[in-house]
Design a protein around this motif. Structure first.
Motif, PDB file in Angstrom:
ATOM      1  N   THR B  44       1.010  -1.528   0.152  1.00  0.00           N
ATOM      2  CA  THR B  44       0.074   0.322  -0.104  1.00  0.00           C
ATOM      3  C   THR B  44       0.797   1.926  -0.221  1.00  0.00           C
ATOM      4  N   PHE B  45       2.031   1.256   1.124  1.00  0.00           N
ATOM      5  CA  PHE B  45       3.205   2.187   1.304  1.00  0.00           C
ATOM      6  C   PHE B  45       3.371   2.512  -0.708  1.00  0.00           C
ATOM      7  N   GLY B  46       3.894   1.564  -0.553  1.00  0.00           N
ATOM      8  CA  GLY B  46       4.427   1.688  -2.427  1.00  0.00           C
ATOM      9  C   GLY B  46       3.863   2.218  -3.617  1.00  0.00           C
ATOM     10  N   VAL B  47       2.418   2.051  -2.965  1.00  0.00           N
ATOM     11  CA  VAL B  47       1.895   2.494  -4.290  1.00  0.00           C
ATOM     12  C   VAL B  47       1.275   4.154  -3.740  1.00  0.00           C
ATOM     13  N   ILE B  48       1.572   4.508  -3.153  1.00  0.00           N
ATOM     14  CA  ILE B  48       0.976   5.554  -2.832  1.00  0.00           C
ATOM     15  C   ILE B  48       2.127   6.195  -2.549  1.00  0.00           C
ATOM     16  N   ALA B  49       3.755   5.580  -2.637  1.00  0.00           N
ATOM     17  CA  ALA B  49       4.883   7.016  -3.284  1.00  0.00           C
ATOM     18  C   ALA B  49       4.980   6.972  -4.483  1.00  0.00           C
ATOM     19  N   ILE B  50       4.473   6.061  -5.347  1.00  0.00           N
ATOM     20  CA  ILE B  50       4.197   6.382  -6.578  1.00  0.00           C
ATOM     21  C   ILE B  50       3.256   7.642  -6.859  1.00  0.00           C
ATOM     22  N   PHE B  51       2.604   7.446  -6.422  1.00  0.00           N
ATOM     23  CA  PHE B  51       1.789   8.079  -6.586  1.00  0.00           C
ATOM     24  C   PHE B  51       1.920   9.829  -6.253  1.00  0.00           C
ATOM     25  N   VAL B  52       2.586   9.640  -4.798  1.00  0.00           N
ATOM     26  CA  VAL B  52       3.545  11.227  -4.711  1.00  0.00           C
ATOM     27  C   VAL B  52       4.540  11.351  -5.729  1.00  0.00           C
ATOM     28  N   GLY B  53       5.505  10.283  -6.229  1.00  0.00           N
ATOM     29  CA  GLY B  53       6.227  10.564  -6.412  1.00  0.00           C
ATOM     30  C   GLY B  53       6.110  11.256  -8.509  1.00  0.00           C
ATOM     31  N   LEU B  54       4.340  10.644  -8.549  1.00  0.00           N
ATOM     32  CA  LEU B  54       4.257  11.300  -9.853  1.00  0.00           C
ATOM     33  C   LEU B  54       4.061  13.263  -9.300  1.00  0.00           C
ATOM     34  N   LEU B  55       3.122  13.516  -8.343  1.00  0.00           N
ATOM     35  CA  LEU B  55       2.789  14.852  -8.567  1.00  0.00           C
ATOM     36  C   LEU B  55       3.804  15.746  -7.804  1.00  0.00           C
ATOM     37  N   PHE B  56       5.101  14.997  -7.988  1.00  0.00           N
ATOM     38  CA  PHE B  56       6.122  15.796  -7.642  1.00  0.00           C
ATOM     39  C   PHE B  56       6.630  15.815  -8.836  1.00  0.00           C
ATOM     40  N   ILE B  57       6.260  14.888 -10.047  1.00  0.00           N
ATOM     41  CA  ILE B  57       7.072  15.475 -10.828  1.00  0.00           C
ATOM     42  C   ILE B  57       6.448  16.326 -11.429  1.00  0.00           C
ATOM     43  N   GLY B  58       5.056  16.122 -11.886  1.00  0.00           N
ATOM     44  CA  GLY B  58       4.039  16.891 -12.261  1.00  0.00           C
ATOM     45  C   GLY B  58       4.252  18.816 -11.754  1.00  0.00           C
ATOM     46  N   ALA B  59       4.553  18.760 -10.337  1.00  0.00           N
ATOM     47  CA  ALA B  59       4.442  19.854  -9.921  1.00  0.00           C
ATOM     48  C   ALA B  59       5.732  20.028 -10.901  1.00  0.00           C
ATOM     49  N   HIS B  60       6.993  19.791 -10.936  1.00  0.00           N
ATOM     50  CA  HIS B  60       7.998  20.548 -11.034  1.00  0.00           C
ATOM     51  C   HIS B  60       7.908  20.889 -12.484  1.00  0.00           C
ATOM     52  N   ALA B  61       7.211  20.080 -13.302  1.00  0.00           N
ATOM     53  CA  ALA B  61       7.050  20.695 -14.601  1.00  0.00           C
ATOM     54  C   ALA B  61       5.982  21.572 -14.358  1.00  0.00           C
ATOM     55  N   VAL B  62       4.854  21.531 -13.435  1.00  0.00           N
ATOM     56  CA  VAL B  62       4.056  23.025 -13.773  1.00  0.00           C
ATOM     57  C   VAL B  62       4.813  24.302 -12.902  1.00  0.00           C
ATOM     58  N   GLY B  63       5.603  24.285 -12.025  1.00  0.00           N
ATOM     59  CA  GLY B  63       5.975  25.386 -11.471  1.00  0.00           C
ATOM     60  C   GLY B  63       6.303  24.941 -10.830  1.00  0.00           C
ATOM     61  N   ASP B  64       6.566  26.291  -9.731  1.00  0.00           N
ATOM     62  CA  ASP B  64       7.716  26.678  -8.823  1.00  0.00           C
ATOM     63  C   ASP B  64       6.321  26.753  -7.201  1.00  0.00           C
ATOM     64  N   GLU B  65       4.948  27.341  -7.852  1.00  0.00           N
ATOM     65  CA  GLU B  65       4.243  27.255  -6.724  1.00  0.00           C
ATOM     66  C   GLU B  65       2.888  26.056  -6.675  1.00  0.00           C
ATOM     67  N   MET B  66       3.357  25.201  -7.535  1.00  0.00           N
ATOM     68  CA  MET B  66       2.737  23.539  -6.861  1.00  0.00           C
ATOM     69  C   MET B  66       3.435  23.349  -5.926  1.00  0.00           C
ATOM     70  N   SER B  67       5.037  23.156  -5.772  1.00  0.00           N
ATOM     71  CA  SER B  67       6.158  22.661  -4.771  1.00  0.00           C
ATOM     72  C   SER B  67       5.246  22.548  -3.822  1.00  0.00           C
ATOM     73  N   GLY B  68       5.329  23.561  -3.033  1.00  0.00           N
ATOM     74  CA  GLY B  68       4.309  23.567  -1.450  1.00  0.00           C
ATOM     75  C   GLY B  68       3.595  22.202  -1.550  1.00  0.00           C
ATOM     76  N   LEU B  69       2.226  21.618  -2.700  1.00  0.00           N
ATOM     77  CA  LEU B  69       1.650  20.064  -2.900  1.00  0.00           C
ATOM     78  C   LEU B  69       2.913  19.150  -2.378  1.00  0.00           C
ATOM     79  N   ALA B  70       4.053  19.500  -3.178  1.00  0.00           N
ATOM     80  CA  ALA B  70       4.713  18.158  -3.413  1.00  0.00           C
ATOM     81  C   ALA B  70       5.645  18.053  -1.739  1.00  0.00           C
ATOM     82  N   GLY B  71       5.794  18.864  -1.338  1.00  0.00           N
ATOM     83  CA  GLY B  71       6.597  18.800   0.220  1.00  0.00           C
ATOM     84  C   GLY B  71       5.447  17.899   1.241  1.00  0.00           C
ATOM     85  N   ALA B  72       4.394  18.703   1.061  1.00  0.00           N
ATOM     86  CA  ALA B  72       2.807  18.175   1.366  1.00  0.00           C
ATOM     87  C   ALA B  72       2.664  16.607   1.249  1.00  0.00           C
ATOM     88  N   GLY B  73       3.228  16.011  -0.194  1.00  0.00           N
ATOM     89  CA  GLY B  73       2.580  14.653  -0.296  1.00  0.00           C
ATOM     90  C   GLY B  73       3.992  14.119   0.845  1.00  0.00           C
TER      91      GLY B  73
END
Lengths: 336, 277
Positions: B44-73
C-alpha cells in the motif's frame, strides 16, 4: 474401563442440538456485529445457554463421546467464552482510552516512576550539557557526532534567521519527518529498555550527547540566539517525551532486574501496564512537539513571541506532569 | 482432537471449570503471517509513494507554485511510513484481535488467560517489536519464543499475550455411519455388550475416518492390529477386520439408552420470553 453414560451419543446430541444451534447463532451474530448489537432478550439468553453448553461439554468429555462431537462443543465453548468474558476484558483494558482518563493517568504514571524518570533525566541531560560545553569550548568536538559539512550547513541555515518563514507545504513535510523520526526514536528508546534498561540508557546517552554537541557547535559559531529561538517552542515537549520514554524503558528493565516478590515474568507484565501508559503519553507529546516544530518554530513570528511561547509551554508541561491528576491518585493506587 | 495434549497446547480453565486448549502458534506460522502483513503494509505504501512521486514530477513541470503540494505529499508519505512501522499492527490488533496477515494464517492474539486483547496489549506487544527485531530479522524475538512455553516474544511477555491458532470451525464433523447397516447375522457373531476404553475407541475412530484414503492391503494390516487385542477379549471370528471394527464401534457408540429422559432444563424456544436463571 470406560465410563458409560446412561444416554448414548446420538440421543444426547439430539436432545441438546436445539440449544447449541441457538447459542451458535447468537455467537456468530455477536462476532460479526459486536455484543452491543444483541437485543436484551438475546443477552439474557446468552449466559444460560453458555453455562448449559459448559455442562454439556463436561458431560460429553466424561462420557467419552466421539471426537467430532467433543471438538465441536469445545470450539463453540471457546467462541462463546470469548463473547461472554471478552466484553469484560475489553471494557477494563480500553477504559483508559477515554480522553480524560488517559490525560490524567499519564502524569500519575510519570510520578509513580519518579526514580526512573530522574535517572532518565540525568542520563539525558548530563551528557547533553557535557557535550554542549565541550563543543562551545572546542567546536571540533562536535565533529565526532556529526560530519563537518552537515554542521556547517546547519549553522548557515540558523544564521539566516527565520524572516522568510516556511512554506506550508514545507511545514507539512517537516511534520511528517519529525513524527517519523522523533516518535520512532522515542518508541525504540522505550522498547529496548527491556534489555535490563540498557537499551534505553544507550539511547538517552547518545541522543543527549548528539543534541548537546550540535547545539553547542551552532552556538559557538555565533548562531546561538537563533537556535535557542528555534528550539525553545517545542523542546519542552520533545525532550520531556524522550526522557519519559527512556524512563519507562528503565522501569521496564528494572522490573526484570529486581522483581521483588513476584516472578520475573509477572513483574514484567505488571510493569508493562504503566509502561504502556507512559509510552503512549510520550508519543502523544512528540506529536504535539512535531506540529509545533514544523509549523511554529521556523515561522517568521518575532523572537520575543516565540520565546514567551516557549516559556509558557515549558511551564504548562511542568505543571501538567507534576500536578496533573493529583488528588485522584490515591484512588488510582488502590485500584491496582 | 481430544487425545493426548501436544506440548504446544495451553490449557485454559474458565470460571465454569471447563478446560479447553489453545494451540499456540510457533515461529514458522507467525513468520508467514508477518510476511503477509509486510506485503500488505508496504505494498500500500509503495502504491501511494508512486502516486506522490508522479505528483512531485508533475508539480515540477507545472512550476514552483505547486511545490508546496509536493512537499505536503512527502510529509504525508513520511507519516505513512511511521504508520506502517508503528500504527498498523496496533490498530488491527486493538480493534480486531488480529492483523490481516494473522487472519490469513488463521491466527489470533489473546491474553494468556485466553481473553481477547485490548488496545493496551496491542500497543505494548507491537511497540516492543523494536526490541524483538534486534539485532536483525527478529533474532531476539525468535530466541525468546523458543525459550518460553507459549512461544512468546518479548512483546508478548510484557503485554501478557500469546498468539494462538484459531479454533476449529463450529461446523460439526459428520458422525461415522455404518454402511451397509449391520445384518442380524453379523450382530449374532459379536458380543451383546461392547465396552471400549477411550484409547481403543479413539484409535478405531481414527482408523474408520482414514479408511478411505488407505489401500486395501494397508487397511487390512492396520485393522488386524486393532482387532487382535479385542478379539482376545471378546471371542469372535474376524474374517474382515475392517468391517468388524466398524461394527464394534457402532455397538459401543449406541451403548446406553437411546431415549433421552425428559430434560431437566427447559429450553426456551427462540423468540420466547428470556429465562432468567
Amino acid at each position: 474401563m470406560a465410563l458409560t453414560s446412561h444416554v448414548n451419543e446420538g440421543a444426547f446430541a439430539m436432545r441438546r442440538q436445539h440449544d447449541w444451534t441457538a447459542l451458535e447463532s447468537l455467537v456468530r451474530h455477536a462476532q460479526v456485529h459486536g455484543v452491543k448489537r444483541l437485543t436484551a432478550e438475546e443477552i439474557a439468553r446468552l449466559s444460560p445457554l453458555y453455562r448449559d453448553l459448559c455442562a454439556d461439554l463436561a458431560a460429553a468429555q466424561a462420557a467419552r463421546y466421539s471426537a467430532p462431537l467433543v471438538d465441536s462443543l469445545q470450539a463453540l465453548t471457546a467462541s462463546a467464552h470469548t463473547i461472554v468474558y471478552g466484553v469484560y476484558a475489553r471494557s477494563t483494558s480500553s477504559r483508559s482510552i477515554r480522553f480524560k482518563d488517559a490525560a490524567l493517568a499519564f502524569p500519575r504514571a510519570v510520578r509513580r516512576h519518579r526514580t526512573a524518570m530522574t535517572i532518565a533525566f540525568l542520563l539525558f541531560f548530563v551528557p547533553f550539557f557535557a557535550a554542549f560545553f565541550a563543543s562551545m569550548h572546542d567546536p571540533s568536538f562536535a565533529f565526532r557526532v556529526a560530519s563537518e559539512s552537515q554542521l556547517r550547513g546547519l549553522t548557515e541555515s540558523y544564521r539566516a534567521g527565520f524572516a522568510g518563514g516556511r512554506e506550508s507545504g514545507q511545514g507539512a513535510m517537516m511534520a511528517g519527518f519529525y513524527v517519523n523520526n522523533n516518535v520512532g526514536i522515542a518508541l525504540r528508546c522505550f522498547a529496548t529498555g527491556i534489555f535490563f534498561g540498557l537499551g534505553s540508557a544507550f539511547y538517552l546517552l547518545s541522543n543527549g550527547l548528539a543534541t548537546g554537541a550540535i547545539i553547542g557547535y551552532v552556538t559557538s559559531q555565533g548562531a546561538g540566539d537563533n537556535i535557542l529561538t528555534f528550539i525553545v517552542g517545542h523542546s519542552s515537549f520533545e525532550l520531556g517525551a524522550i526522557v519519559i520514554a527512556g524512563g519507562a524503558g528503565l522501569a521496564l528493565g528494572w522490573s526484570l532486574v529486581s522483581p521483588g516478590e513476584k516472578t520475573r515474568m509477572a513483574s514484567l507484565r505488571h510493569a508493562g501496564k504503566d509502561a504502556a501508559v507512559l509510552a503512549s503519553g510520550a508519543a502523544a507529546m512528540l506529536f504535539i512537539a512535531a506540529s509545533i516544530e514544523a509549523f511554529w518554530s521556523a515561522s517568521s513570528a518575532p523572537d520575543v513571541v516565540k520565546r514567551t511561547f516557549g516559556g509558557v509551554a515549558l511551564l504548562l508541561v511542568l505543571v501538567y506532569l507534576f500536578l496533573g491528576g493529583r488528588g485522584g491518585a490515591d484512588v488510582e493506587e488502590a485500584e491496582r | 482432537m481430544t487425545g493426548a495434549p501436544l506440548d504446544t497446547d495451553i490449557a485454559i480453565e474458565t470460571p465454569e471449570h471447563i478446560v479447553f486448549r489453545h494451540r499456540v502458534a510457533g515461529p514458522a506460522r507467525r513468520c508467514v503471517a508477518y510476511f503477509v502483513d509486510i506485503c500488505i503494509c508496504y505494498g500500500t505504501f509503495g502504491v501511494i509513494a508512486i502516486f506522490v512521486g508522479l505528483l512531485f514530477i508533475g508539480a515540477h513541470a507545472v512550476g514552483d507554485e505547486m511545490s508546496g503540494l509536493a512537499g505536503a505529499g512527502v510529509g504525508v508519505l513520511l507519516l505513512l511510513a511511521f504508520c506502517a512501522e508503528w500504527v498498523y499492527f496496533v490498530a488491527w490488533e486493538g480493534f480486531q484481535g488480529r492483523s490481516p496477515g494473522k487472519r490469513a494464517a488463521n491466527l489470533h492474539v489473546v491474553t494468556i488467560e485466553g481473553r481477547p486483547i485490548g488496545f493496551r496489549e496491542a500497543a505494548l506487544r507491537n511497540v516492543l517489536r523494536a526490541a524483538d527485531i534486534l539485532p536483525i530479522g527478529y533474532v531476539v524475538g525468535v530466541v525468546t519464543m523458543l525459550c518460553t512455553k507459549r512461544f512468546q516474544r518479548l512483546g508478548d511477555l510484557v503485554a501478557g499475550t500469546m498468539v494462538v491458532i484459531e479454533g476449529r470451525s463450529l461446523v460439526r464433523a459428520q458422525p461415522i455411519v455404518l454402511y451397509p447397516p449391520a445384518t442380524a447375522e453379523e450382530l449374532a457373531a459379536l458380543p451383546m455388550v461392547v465396552r471400549l476404553d477411550p484409547d481403543e475407541r479413539a484409535a478405531i475412530e481414527l482408523f474408520l475416518r482414514r479408511k478411505q484414503t488407505l489401500g486395501p492391503a494397508r487397511e487390512h494390516e492396520l485393522a488386524e492390529m486393532l482387532v487382535e487385542p479385542l478379539g482376545r477379549r471378546y471371542d469372535f471370528s474376524r474374517r474382515d477386520p475392517s468391517r468388524v471394527l466398524a461394527l464394534l464401534y457402532e455397538l459401543a457408540m449406541n451403548a446406553g439408552r437411546g431415549d433421552a429422559p425428559p430434560s431437566s432444563r427447559q429450553s426456551s424456544p427462540p423468540g420466547g420470553p428470556p429465562s432468567w436463571r
